[in-house]
Design an enzyme around this catalytic site. Sequence first.
Site, PDB file in Angstrom:
ATOM      1  N   ARG A   1     -10.511  10.022   1.995  1.00 23.22           N
ATOM      2  CA  ARG A   1      -9.315   9.481   2.641  1.00 23.22           C
ATOM      3  C   ARG A   1      -8.096  10.374   2.387  1.00 23.22           C
ATOM      4  O   ARG A   1      -7.601  11.022   3.307  1.00 23.22           O
ATOM      5  CB  ARG A   1      -9.049   8.038   2.131  1.00 23.22           C
ATOM      6  CG  ARG A   1      -7.997   7.275   2.913  1.00 23.22           C
ATOM      7  CD  ARG A   1      -6.559   7.583   2.557  1.00 23.22           C
ATOM      8  NE  ARG A   1      -6.253   7.382   1.146  1.00 23.22           N
ATOM      9  CZ  ARG A   1      -5.137   7.809   0.579  1.00 23.22           C
ATOM     10  NH1 ARG A   1      -4.219   8.467   1.286  1.00 23.22           N
ATOM     11  NH2 ARG A   1      -4.914   7.623  -0.712  1.00 23.22           N
ATOM     12  N   ASP A   2      -7.663  10.479   1.133  1.00 22.41           N
ATOM     13  CA  ASP A   2      -6.452  11.259   0.837  1.00 22.41           C
ATOM     14  C   ASP A   2      -6.704  12.729   1.131  1.00 22.41           C
ATOM     15  O   ASP A   2      -5.827  13.447   1.628  1.00 22.41           O
ATOM     16  CB  ASP A   2      -6.070  11.077  -0.638  1.00 22.41           C
ATOM     17  CG  ASP A   2      -4.601  11.323  -0.902  1.00 22.41           C
ATOM     18  OD1 ASP A   2      -3.952  11.977  -0.072  1.00 22.41           O
ATOM     19  OD2 ASP A   2      -4.101  10.874  -1.947  1.00 22.41           O
TER      20      ASP A   2
ATOM     21  N   HIS B   1      -2.683   8.371 -10.154  1.00 23.05           N
ATOM     22  CA  HIS B   1      -3.063   9.139  -8.956  1.00 23.05           C
ATOM     23  C   HIS B   1      -2.133  10.352  -8.889  1.00 23.05           C
ATOM     24  O   HIS B   1      -1.014  10.256  -8.384  1.00 23.05           O
ATOM     25  CB  HIS B   1      -2.885   8.188  -7.758  1.00 23.05           C
ATOM     26  CG  HIS B   1      -3.122   8.757  -6.404  1.00 23.05           C
ATOM     27  ND1 HIS B   1      -4.207   8.427  -5.634  1.00 23.05           N
ATOM     28  CD2 HIS B   1      -2.380   9.594  -5.635  1.00 23.05           C
ATOM     29  CE1 HIS B   1      -4.139   9.024  -4.465  1.00 23.05           C
ATOM     30  NE2 HIS B   1      -3.039   9.744  -4.445  1.00 23.05           N
TER      31      HIS B   1
ATOM     32  N   HIS C   1      -1.161  14.127  -7.688  1.00 24.12           N
ATOM     33  CA  HIS C   1      -1.357  15.325  -6.872  1.00 24.12           C
ATOM     34  C   HIS C   1      -1.022  16.513  -7.783  1.00 24.12           C
ATOM     35  O   HIS C   1      -0.309  16.355  -8.766  1.00 24.12           O
ATOM     36  CB  HIS C   1      -0.497  15.268  -5.608  1.00 24.12           C
ATOM     37  CG  HIS C   1      -1.052  14.297  -4.599  1.00 24.12           C
ATOM     38  ND1 HIS C   1      -1.744  14.697  -3.493  1.00 24.12           N
ATOM     39  CD2 HIS C   1      -1.044  12.952  -4.578  1.00 24.12           C
ATOM     40  CE1 HIS C   1      -2.140  13.631  -2.807  1.00 24.12           C
ATOM     41  NE2 HIS C   1      -1.730  12.554  -3.445  1.00 24.12           N
TER      42      HIS C   1
ATOM     43  N   CYS D   1      -0.341  14.220   1.645  1.00 19.81           N
ATOM     44  CA  CYS D   1       0.120  13.222   2.615  1.00 19.81           C
ATOM     45  C   CYS D   1       0.982  13.932   3.653  1.00 19.81           C
ATOM     46  O   CYS D   1       1.937  14.621   3.306  1.00 19.81           O
ATOM     47  CB  CYS D   1       0.927  12.141   1.891  1.00 19.81           C
ATOM     48  SG  CYS D   1       1.695  10.987   3.020  1.00 19.81           S
TER      49      CYS D   1
ATOM     50  N   ASN E   1      -4.827  16.330  -4.297  1.00 24.81           N
ATOM     51  CA  ASN E   1      -4.977  15.546  -5.517  1.00 24.81           C
ATOM     52  C   ASN E   1      -5.580  16.416  -6.614  1.00 24.81           C
ATOM     53  O   ASN E   1      -6.187  17.445  -6.347  1.00 24.81           O
ATOM     54  CB  ASN E   1      -5.962  14.387  -5.300  1.00 24.81           C
ATOM     55  CG  ASN E   1      -5.414  13.339  -4.386  1.00 24.81           C
ATOM     56  OD1 ASN E   1      -5.488  13.482  -3.193  1.00 24.81           O
ATOM     57  ND2 ASN E   1      -4.841  12.296  -4.949  1.00 24.81           N
TER      58      ASN E   1
HETATM   59  P1  HMG Z   1       4.947   1.410  13.334  1.00 29.57           P
HETATM   60  O1  HMG Z   1       4.925   2.370  14.469  1.00 29.57           O
HETATM   61  O2  HMG Z   1       6.259   1.045  12.750  1.00 29.57           O
HETATM   62  O3  HMG Z   1       4.081   0.117  13.671  1.00 29.57           O
HETATM   63  O4  HMG Z   1       4.018   1.953  12.195  1.00 29.57           O
HETATM   64  P2  HMG Z   1       4.224  -1.186  14.464  1.00 29.57           P
HETATM   65  O5  HMG Z   1       3.857  -2.306  13.541  1.00 29.57           O
HETATM   66  O6  HMG Z   1       5.545  -1.236  15.186  1.00 29.57           O
HETATM   67  O7  HMG Z   1       3.070  -0.964  15.536  1.00 29.57           O
HETATM   68  C1  HMG Z   1       3.096   0.130  16.423  1.00 29.57           C
HETATM   69  C2  HMG Z   1       1.721   0.351  17.000  1.00 29.57           C
HETATM   70  O8  HMG Z   1       0.799   0.691  15.958  1.00 29.57           O
HETATM   71  C3  HMG Z   1       1.154  -0.883  17.664  1.00 29.57           C
HETATM   72  O9  HMG Z   1       0.321  -0.431  18.734  1.00 29.57           O
HETATM   73  C4  HMG Z   1       0.278  -1.476  16.598  1.00 29.57           C
HETATM   74  O10 HMG Z   1      -0.758  -2.276  17.111  1.00 29.57           O
HETATM   75  C5  HMG Z   1      -0.286  -0.232  15.970  1.00 29.57           C
HETATM   76  P3  HMG Z   1       0.825  -0.440  20.261  1.00 29.57           P
HETATM   77  O11 HMG Z   1       1.182  -1.884  20.512  1.00 29.57           O
HETATM   78  O12 HMG Z   1       2.032   0.481  20.291  1.00 29.57           O
HETATM   79  O13 HMG Z   1      -0.360   0.095  21.006  1.00 29.57           O
HETATM   80  N1  HMG Z   1      -0.731  -0.472  14.579  1.00 29.57           N
HETATM   81  C6  HMG Z   1      -1.962  -0.192  14.139  1.00 29.57           C
HETATM   82  N2  HMG Z   1      -3.037   0.362  14.730  1.00 29.57           N
HETATM   83  C7  HMG Z   1      -4.144   0.490  13.998  1.00 29.57           C
HETATM   84  N3  HMG Z   1      -4.227   0.109  12.704  1.00 29.57           N
HETATM   85  C8  HMG Z   1      -3.193  -0.448  12.079  1.00 29.57           C
HETATM   86  C9  HMG Z   1      -1.995  -0.614  12.800  1.00 29.57           C
HETATM   87  N4  HMG Z   1      -0.792  -1.133  12.486  1.00 29.57           N
HETATM   88  C10 HMG Z   1      -0.042  -1.052  13.584  1.00 29.57           C
HETATM   89  N5  HMG Z   1      -3.286  -0.818  10.806  1.00 29.57           N
HETATM   90  C11 HMG Z   1       2.511   1.692  10.343  1.00 29.57           C
HETATM   91  C12 HMG Z   1       3.810   1.243  10.970  1.00 29.57           C
HETATM   92  C13 HMG Z   1       2.535   1.190   8.906  1.00 29.57           C
HETATM   93  C14 HMG Z   1       1.357   1.114  11.124  1.00 29.57           C
HETATM   94  C15 HMG Z   1       2.463   3.252  10.382  1.00 29.57           C
HETATM   95  O14 HMG Z   1       3.641   3.733   9.797  1.00 29.57           O
HETATM   96  C16 HMG Z   1       1.294   3.842   9.638  1.00 29.57           C
HETATM   97  O15 HMG Z   1       0.158   3.663  10.021  1.00 29.57           O
HETATM   98  N6  HMG Z   1       1.584   4.578   8.555  1.00 29.57           N
HETATM   99  C17 HMG Z   1       0.515   5.150   7.731  1.00 29.57           C
HETATM  100  C18 HMG Z   1       0.936   6.473   7.205  1.00 29.57           C
HETATM  101  C19 HMG Z   1      -0.165   6.994   6.308  1.00 29.57           C
HETATM  102  O16 HMG Z   1      -1.332   6.673   6.483  1.00 29.57           O
HETATM  103  N7  HMG Z   1       0.219   7.828   5.325  1.00 29.57           N
HETATM  104  C20 HMG Z   1      -0.736   8.386   4.405  1.00 29.57           C
HETATM  105  C21 HMG Z   1      -1.343   7.387   3.489  1.00 29.57           C
HETATM  106  S1  HMG Z   1      -0.309   6.967   2.102  1.00 29.57           S
HETATM  107  C22 HMG Z   1      -0.602   8.267   0.970  1.00 29.57           C
HETATM  108  O17 HMG Z   1      -1.269   9.220   1.277  1.00 29.57           O
HETATM  109  C23 HMG Z   1      -0.107   8.109  -0.442  1.00 29.57           C
HETATM  110  C24 HMG Z   1      -1.227   7.714  -1.418  1.00 29.57           C
HETATM  111  O18 HMG Z   1      -2.255   8.664  -1.423  1.00 29.57           O
HETATM  112  C25 HMG Z   1      -0.649   7.594  -2.839  1.00 29.57           C
HETATM  113  C26 HMG Z   1       0.205   8.787  -3.255  1.00 29.57           C
HETATM  114  O19 HMG Z   1      -0.283   9.927  -3.215  1.00 29.57           O
HETATM  115  O20 HMG Z   1       1.360   8.529  -3.626  1.00 29.57           O
HETATM  116  C27 HMG Z   1      -1.835   6.349  -1.060  1.00 29.57           C
HETATM  117 MG    MG Z   2      -2.207  10.530  -2.514  1.00 31.00          MG
END
Ligand code: HMG
Ligand code: MG
Length: 293
Positions: A10-11, A200, A202, A233, A242
Amino acid sequence: MIRLVEVGPRDGLQNEKEIVPVEVKLQFIEALARAGYQEIEATSFVSPRWIPQLADAEEVSHQLKPHDGLVYTALIPNRKGLQRALDCGYRRVAVFTAASEAFSQKNTNRSISQSLEEFAPLVEQAGQAGVSVRGYVSTAWWCPYAGRVDSDETVKVAEALIAMGIEEVSLGDTVGLAVPSQVELTLEKLHHHREKIALHFHDTSGTALANVLRAYQMGFTVFDCSAGGLGGCPYAPGASGNLASEDILYMFEQMGVTTGVDLRQVARASLQLATHLGRKLPGRTLARLQSQL
Ligand code: HMG
Ligand code: MG
Protein backbone atom coordinates in the site's frame (compact mmCIF):
# COMPACT_ATOMS: atom_id res chain seq x y z
CA MET A 1 9.60 -10.23 20.37
CA ILE A 2 8.37 -7.54 18.03
CA ARG A 3 5.56 -7.40 15.49
CA LEU A 4 6.16 -5.98 12.03
CA VAL A 5 3.41 -4.61 9.81
CA GLU A 6 4.35 -4.80 6.14
CA VAL A 7 2.99 -1.74 4.32
CA GLY A 8 4.88 -2.10 1.02
CA PRO A 9 1.88 -3.13 -1.10
CA ARG A 10 0.00 0.00 0.00
CA ASP A 11 2.41 2.73 1.16
CA GLY A 12 5.11 1.41 -1.14
CA LEU A 13 3.10 1.12 -4.30
CA GLN A 14 0.83 4.18 -3.87
CA ASN A 15 3.73 6.43 -4.82
CA GLU A 16 4.60 4.63 -8.06
CA LYS A 17 3.63 6.69 -11.09
CA GLU A 18 3.43 3.85 -13.62
CA ILE A 19 0.48 1.60 -12.88
CA VAL A 20 1.74 -1.75 -11.59
CA PRO A 21 -0.37 -4.61 -13.01
CA VAL A 22 -2.67 -6.50 -10.64
CA GLU A 23 -0.76 -9.80 -11.20
CA VAL A 24 2.52 -8.16 -10.16
CA LYS A 25 0.91 -6.73 -7.03
CA LEU A 26 -0.54 -10.13 -6.17
CA GLN A 27 2.81 -11.89 -6.69
CA PHE A 28 4.48 -9.30 -4.45
CA ILE A 29 1.87 -9.69 -1.71
CA GLU A 30 1.94 -13.48 -1.90
CA ALA A 31 5.74 -13.55 -1.62
CA LEU A 32 5.51 -11.29 1.44
CA ALA A 33 2.76 -13.45 2.95
CA ARG A 34 5.04 -16.48 2.65
CA ALA A 35 7.74 -14.61 4.57
CA GLY A 36 5.65 -15.00 7.72
CA TYR A 37 4.16 -11.58 8.43
CA GLN A 38 1.18 -11.43 10.74
CA GLU A 39 -0.14 -8.29 9.06
CA ILE A 40 0.18 -6.92 5.53
CA GLU A 41 -1.48 -3.70 4.40
CA ALA A 42 -2.56 -4.88 0.96
CA THR A 43 -4.11 -1.77 -0.60
CA SER A 44 -6.26 1.27 0.10
CA PHE A 45 -9.86 2.15 -0.65
CA VAL A 46 -9.35 5.86 -1.15
CA SER A 47 -10.57 8.00 -4.02
CA PRO A 48 -9.06 6.64 -7.26
CA ARG A 49 -8.74 10.22 -8.42
CA TRP A 50 -6.39 10.92 -5.49
CA ILE A 51 -4.37 7.67 -5.75
CA PRO A 52 -4.76 6.20 -9.26
CA GLN A 53 -2.21 3.46 -8.55
CA LEU A 54 -4.58 1.76 -6.11
CA ALA A 55 -7.75 2.10 -8.17
CA ASP A 56 -7.58 -1.68 -8.58
CA ALA A 57 -8.12 -2.27 -4.84
CA GLU A 58 -11.17 -4.52 -5.36
CA GLU A 59 -9.47 -6.61 -8.03
CA VAL A 60 -6.40 -7.13 -5.86
CA SER A 61 -8.39 -7.79 -2.69
CA HIS A 62 -10.63 -10.44 -4.21
CA GLN A 63 -7.58 -12.48 -5.21
CA LEU A 64 -5.59 -12.36 -1.96
CA LYS A 65 -4.71 -15.81 -0.69
CA PRO A 66 -5.42 -16.57 2.95
CA HIS A 67 -2.51 -17.71 5.15
CA ASP A 68 -2.67 -18.99 8.72
CA GLY A 69 -1.80 -16.30 11.23
CA LEU A 70 -1.88 -13.49 8.63
CA VAL A 71 -4.34 -10.61 8.55
CA TYR A 72 -4.62 -8.40 5.49
CA THR A 73 -5.41 -4.74 6.20
CA ALA A 74 -6.79 -2.05 3.90
CA LEU A 75 -6.32 1.68 4.37
CA ILE A 76 -9.57 3.67 4.28
CA PRO A 77 -10.30 7.41 4.58
CA ASN A 78 -14.02 7.36 5.26
CA ARG A 79 -17.23 5.29 5.45
CA LYS A 80 -17.28 4.79 1.72
CA GLY A 81 -13.84 3.22 2.05
CA LEU A 82 -15.08 1.06 4.92
CA GLN A 83 -17.97 -0.22 2.84
CA ARG A 84 -15.63 -1.11 -0.02
CA ALA A 85 -13.33 -2.94 2.42
CA LEU A 86 -16.24 -4.80 4.02
CA ASP A 87 -17.48 -5.84 0.59
CA CYS A 88 -14.06 -7.37 -0.05
CA GLY A 89 -14.13 -9.28 3.23
CA TYR A 90 -11.43 -7.46 5.21
CA ARG A 91 -11.32 -8.21 8.96
CA ARG A 92 -9.11 -5.22 9.73
CA VAL A 93 -8.96 -1.71 8.28
CA ALA A 94 -6.77 1.33 8.94
CA VAL A 95 -8.00 4.91 9.04
CA PHE A 96 -5.68 7.89 8.77
CA THR A 97 -5.56 11.43 10.02
CA ALA A 98 -2.71 13.76 10.96
CA ALA A 99 -1.20 15.85 13.74
CA SER A 100 -0.80 18.80 11.37
CA GLU A 101 -3.83 20.65 10.00
CA ALA A 102 -2.00 21.63 6.83
CA PHE A 103 -1.22 18.02 5.95
CA SER A 104 -4.71 16.83 6.82
CA GLN A 105 -6.14 19.33 4.34
CA LYS A 106 -3.70 18.45 1.57
CA ASN A 107 -4.02 14.70 2.03
CA THR A 108 -7.73 14.35 2.68
CA ASN A 109 -9.33 17.73 2.01
CA ARG A 110 -10.61 18.02 5.55
CA SER A 111 -9.53 19.16 9.02
CA ILE A 112 -8.29 16.84 11.74
CA SER A 113 -11.49 17.30 13.73
CA GLN A 114 -13.64 16.57 10.65
CA SER A 115 -11.75 13.31 10.15
CA LEU A 116 -12.14 12.36 13.82
CA GLU A 117 -15.89 13.08 13.57
CA GLU A 118 -16.09 10.80 10.56
CA PHE A 119 -14.13 8.01 12.26
CA ALA A 120 -16.30 7.68 15.38
CA PRO A 121 -19.35 6.14 13.63
CA LEU A 122 -17.03 4.28 11.26
CA VAL A 123 -15.29 2.53 14.18
CA GLU A 124 -18.69 1.61 15.59
CA GLN A 125 -19.88 0.22 12.26
CA ALA A 126 -16.64 -1.74 11.84
CA GLY A 127 -16.96 -3.13 15.37
CA GLN A 128 -20.50 -4.30 14.65
CA ALA A 129 -19.17 -6.13 11.60
CA GLY A 130 -16.41 -7.74 13.71
CA VAL A 131 -13.72 -5.70 11.96
CA SER A 132 -10.88 -4.17 13.99
CA VAL A 133 -9.55 -0.71 13.23
CA ARG A 134 -5.99 0.60 13.16
CA GLY A 135 -5.38 4.36 12.95
CA TYR A 136 -2.50 6.41 11.59
CA VAL A 137 -1.43 9.80 12.88
CA SER A 138 0.58 11.22 9.99
CA THR A 139 3.06 14.07 10.41
CA ALA A 140 3.57 12.97 14.00
CA TRP A 141 6.88 14.88 14.14
CA TRP A 142 7.25 16.94 10.98
CA CYS A 143 4.85 18.33 8.41
CA PRO A 144 5.95 19.01 4.81
CA TYR A 145 3.87 22.21 4.83
CA ALA A 146 4.03 23.50 8.43
CA GLY A 147 7.40 22.27 9.72
CA ARG A 148 8.02 20.84 13.16
CA VAL A 149 4.96 19.43 14.93
CA ASP A 150 4.51 19.85 18.68
CA SER A 151 4.44 16.49 20.49
CA ASP A 152 1.31 17.56 22.39
CA GLU A 153 -0.60 17.81 19.09
CA THR A 154 0.42 14.26 18.17
CA VAL A 155 -0.45 12.93 21.62
CA LYS A 156 -3.86 14.65 21.49
CA VAL A 157 -4.80 13.03 18.17
CA ALA A 158 -3.42 9.60 19.18
CA GLU A 159 -5.42 9.70 22.40
CA ALA A 160 -8.57 10.75 20.57
CA LEU A 161 -8.23 7.71 18.29
CA ILE A 162 -7.63 5.37 21.23
CA ALA A 163 -10.61 6.86 23.09
CA MET A 164 -12.95 6.04 20.17
CA GLY A 165 -11.93 2.37 20.30
CA ILE A 166 -9.20 2.22 17.71
CA GLU A 167 -7.12 -0.81 18.57
CA GLU A 168 -3.70 0.32 17.45
CA VAL A 169 -2.42 3.78 16.58
CA SER A 170 0.55 4.05 14.24
CA LEU A 171 2.53 7.28 14.54
CA GLY A 172 3.79 8.28 11.10
CA ASP A 173 6.96 10.19 10.38
CA THR A 174 5.50 10.93 6.96
CA VAL A 175 8.45 12.93 5.65
CA GLY A 176 11.18 10.99 7.44
CA LEU A 177 12.80 13.85 9.36
CA ALA A 178 12.38 12.70 12.98
CA VAL A 179 15.38 11.89 15.17
CA PRO A 180 15.51 9.71 18.31
CA SER A 181 15.36 12.56 20.85
CA GLN A 182 12.19 13.90 19.23
CA VAL A 183 10.67 10.44 19.04
CA GLU A 184 11.49 9.86 22.68
CA LEU A 185 9.69 13.03 23.76
CA THR A 186 6.44 11.92 22.14
CA LEU A 187 6.73 8.33 23.26
CA GLU A 188 7.34 9.33 26.87
CA LYS A 189 3.94 11.03 26.78
CA LEU A 190 2.30 7.94 25.27
CA HIS A 191 4.19 5.35 27.29
CA HIS A 192 1.11 4.28 29.24
CA HIS A 193 -0.52 3.38 25.90
CA ARG A 194 2.56 1.57 24.54
CA GLU A 195 0.69 -1.66 23.85
CA LYS A 196 -1.57 0.27 21.47
CA ILE A 197 1.11 2.28 19.68
CA ALA A 198 2.97 1.35 16.50
CA LEU A 199 5.70 3.35 14.79
CA HIS A 200 5.82 4.13 11.08
CA PHE A 201 9.03 5.78 9.96
CA HIS A 202 9.88 6.95 6.49
CA ASP A 203 13.62 6.96 5.94
CA THR A 204 14.38 10.21 4.12
CA SER A 205 17.17 11.21 6.49
CA GLY A 206 18.60 7.81 7.38
CA THR A 207 17.34 8.10 10.96
CA ALA A 208 14.46 5.61 10.79
CA LEU A 209 16.36 2.65 12.20
CA ALA A 210 17.77 4.77 15.03
CA ASN A 211 14.21 5.87 15.81
CA VAL A 212 13.01 2.26 15.84
CA LEU A 213 15.79 1.26 18.20
CA ARG A 214 15.01 4.12 20.58
CA ALA A 215 11.32 3.20 20.58
CA TYR A 216 12.15 -0.48 21.16
CA GLN A 217 14.41 0.42 24.08
CA MET A 218 11.46 2.33 25.55
CA GLY A 219 9.22 -0.74 25.36
CA PHE A 220 7.41 -0.19 22.04
CA THR A 221 7.24 -3.33 19.93
CA VAL A 222 5.13 -2.76 16.81
CA PHE A 223 6.82 -1.31 13.72
CA ASP A 224 5.67 -0.66 10.16
CA CYS A 225 8.09 -1.31 7.33
CA SER A 226 8.09 -1.62 3.58
CA ALA A 227 9.81 -4.26 1.47
CA GLY A 228 12.93 -2.84 -0.15
CA GLY A 229 12.25 0.61 1.36
CA LEU A 230 9.67 1.35 -1.28
CA GLY A 231 7.18 4.13 -0.83
CA GLY A 232 6.08 7.58 0.13
CA CYS A 233 2.99 9.70 0.05
CA PRO A 234 2.19 11.72 -3.11
CA TYR A 235 0.78 14.46 -0.86
CA ALA A 236 3.98 14.72 1.21
CA PRO A 237 6.57 16.36 -1.05
CA GLY A 238 10.13 15.33 -0.23
CA ALA A 239 9.14 12.13 1.54
CA SER A 240 11.02 9.01 0.58
CA GLY A 241 10.17 5.38 1.24
CA ASN A 242 9.41 3.66 4.49
CA LEU A 243 12.12 2.04 6.53
CA ALA A 244 13.10 -1.02 4.48
CA SER A 245 11.74 -4.26 5.91
CA GLU A 246 15.05 -6.02 5.26
CA ASP A 247 16.96 -3.42 7.29
CA ILE A 248 14.71 -3.63 10.33
CA LEU A 249 14.67 -7.44 10.04
CA TYR A 250 18.45 -7.62 9.86
CA MET A 251 18.89 -5.44 12.93
CA PHE A 252 16.44 -7.32 15.13
CA GLU A 253 17.55 -10.73 13.90
CA GLN A 254 21.16 -9.93 14.80
CA MET A 255 20.02 -8.57 18.19
CA GLY A 256 18.35 -11.92 18.88
CA VAL A 257 14.85 -10.40 18.85
CA THR A 258 12.16 -12.63 17.33
CA THR A 259 10.21 -11.16 14.42
CA GLY A 260 8.59 -14.29 12.94
CA VAL A 261 9.49 -12.99 9.45
CA ASP A 262 12.04 -14.51 7.08
CA LEU A 263 14.47 -11.85 5.90
CA ARG A 264 15.58 -13.66 2.75
CA GLN A 265 12.05 -14.34 1.64
CA VAL A 266 11.20 -10.63 2.01
CA ALA A 267 14.32 -9.73 0.04
CA ARG A 268 13.25 -12.12 -2.72
CA ALA A 269 9.82 -10.42 -2.84
CA SER A 270 11.52 -7.02 -3.12
CA LEU A 271 13.85 -8.17 -5.87
CA GLN A 272 11.00 -9.58 -7.90
CA LEU A 273 9.21 -6.25 -7.68
CA ALA A 274 12.39 -4.28 -8.41
CA THR A 275 12.80 -6.34 -11.57
CA HIS A 276 9.31 -5.36 -12.66
CA LEU A 277 9.88 -1.68 -11.83
CA GLY A 278 13.21 -1.76 -13.65
CA ARG A 279 15.18 -0.05 -10.89
CA LYS A 280 16.92 -0.76 -7.61
CA LEU A 281 14.99 -0.26 -4.39
CA PRO A 282 16.67 1.82 -1.68
CA GLY A 283 16.99 -0.79 1.11
CA ARG A 284 20.62 -1.38 2.13
CA THR A 285 20.35 -4.94 3.40
CA LEU A 286 18.50 -5.78 0.20
CA ALA A 287 21.42 -4.41 -1.83
CA ARG A 288 23.89 -6.44 0.26
CA LEU A 289 21.91 -9.66 -0.06
CA GLN A 290 21.03 -9.27 -3.72
CA SER A 291 23.88 -11.38 -5.09
CA GLN A 292 23.27 -14.17 -2.53
CA LEU A 293 19.58 -14.82 -3.11
P1 HMG B 1 -12.83 14.68 -1.64
O1 HMG B 1 -12.63 14.98 -3.08
O2 HMG B 1 -12.85 15.82 -0.69
O3 HMG B 1 -14.08 13.73 -1.42
O4 HMG B 1 -11.74 13.66 -1.17
P2 HMG B 1 -15.61 13.83 -1.37
O5 HMG B 1 -16.05 13.17 -0.10
O6 HMG B 1 -16.07 15.24 -1.66
O7 HMG B 1 -15.98 12.91 -2.61
C1 HMG B 1 -15.53 13.23 -3.91
C2 HMG B 1 -15.63 12.01 -4.79
O8 HMG B 1 -14.76 10.98 -4.30
C3 HMG B 1 -17.01 11.40 -4.82
O9 HMG B 1 -17.19 10.83 -6.11
C4 HMG B 1 -16.92 10.29 -3.81
O10 HMG B 1 -17.85 9.26 -4.03
C5 HMG B 1 -15.53 9.80 -4.06
P3 HMG B 1 -18.03 11.57 -7.26
O11 HMG B 1 -19.39 11.78 -6.64
O12 HMG B 1 -17.29 12.88 -7.52
O13 HMG B 1 -17.95 10.61 -8.41
N1 HMG B 1 -14.97 9.10 -2.88
C6 HMG B 1 -14.48 7.86 -2.92
N2 HMG B 1 -14.31 6.98 -3.92
C7 HMG B 1 -13.78 5.79 -3.61
N3 HMG B 1 -13.41 5.44 -2.36
C8 HMG B 1 -13.56 6.28 -1.34
C9 HMG B 1 -14.11 7.55 -1.60
N4 HMG B 1 -14.41 8.61 -0.81
C10 HMG B 1 -14.94 9.53 -1.61
N5 HMG B 1 -13.19 5.93 -0.11
C11 HMG B 1 -10.94 11.84 0.18
C12 HMG B 1 -11.68 13.16 0.17
C13 HMG B 1 -10.59 11.56 1.63
C14 HMG B 1 -11.82 10.77 -0.41
C15 HMG B 1 -9.64 12.00 -0.68
O14 HMG B 1 -8.94 13.12 -0.20
C16 HMG B 1 -8.72 10.81 -0.62
O15 HMG B 1 -9.06 9.74 -1.08
N6 HMG B 1 -7.52 11.01 -0.04
C17 HMG B 1 -6.58 9.90 0.11
C18 HMG B 1 -5.19 10.39 -0.05
C19 HMG B 1 -4.25 9.24 0.19
O16 HMG B 1 -4.59 8.08 -0.04
N7 HMG B 1 -3.02 9.55 0.64
C20 HMG B 1 -2.04 8.54 0.91
C21 HMG B 1 -2.38 7.66 2.06
S1 HMG B 1 -2.01 8.39 3.65
C22 HMG B 1 -0.30 8.08 3.84
O17 HMG B 1 0.36 7.60 2.95
C23 HMG B 1 0.32 8.31 5.20
C24 HMG B 1 0.53 7.00 5.98
O18 HMG B 1 1.36 6.12 5.27
C25 HMG B 1 1.18 7.31 7.33
C26 HMG B 1 2.40 8.23 7.24
O19 HMG B 1 3.35 7.91 6.51
O20 HMG B 1 2.36 9.27 7.92
C27 HMG B 1 -0.80 6.29 6.26
MG1 MG C 1 3.51 6.22 5.21
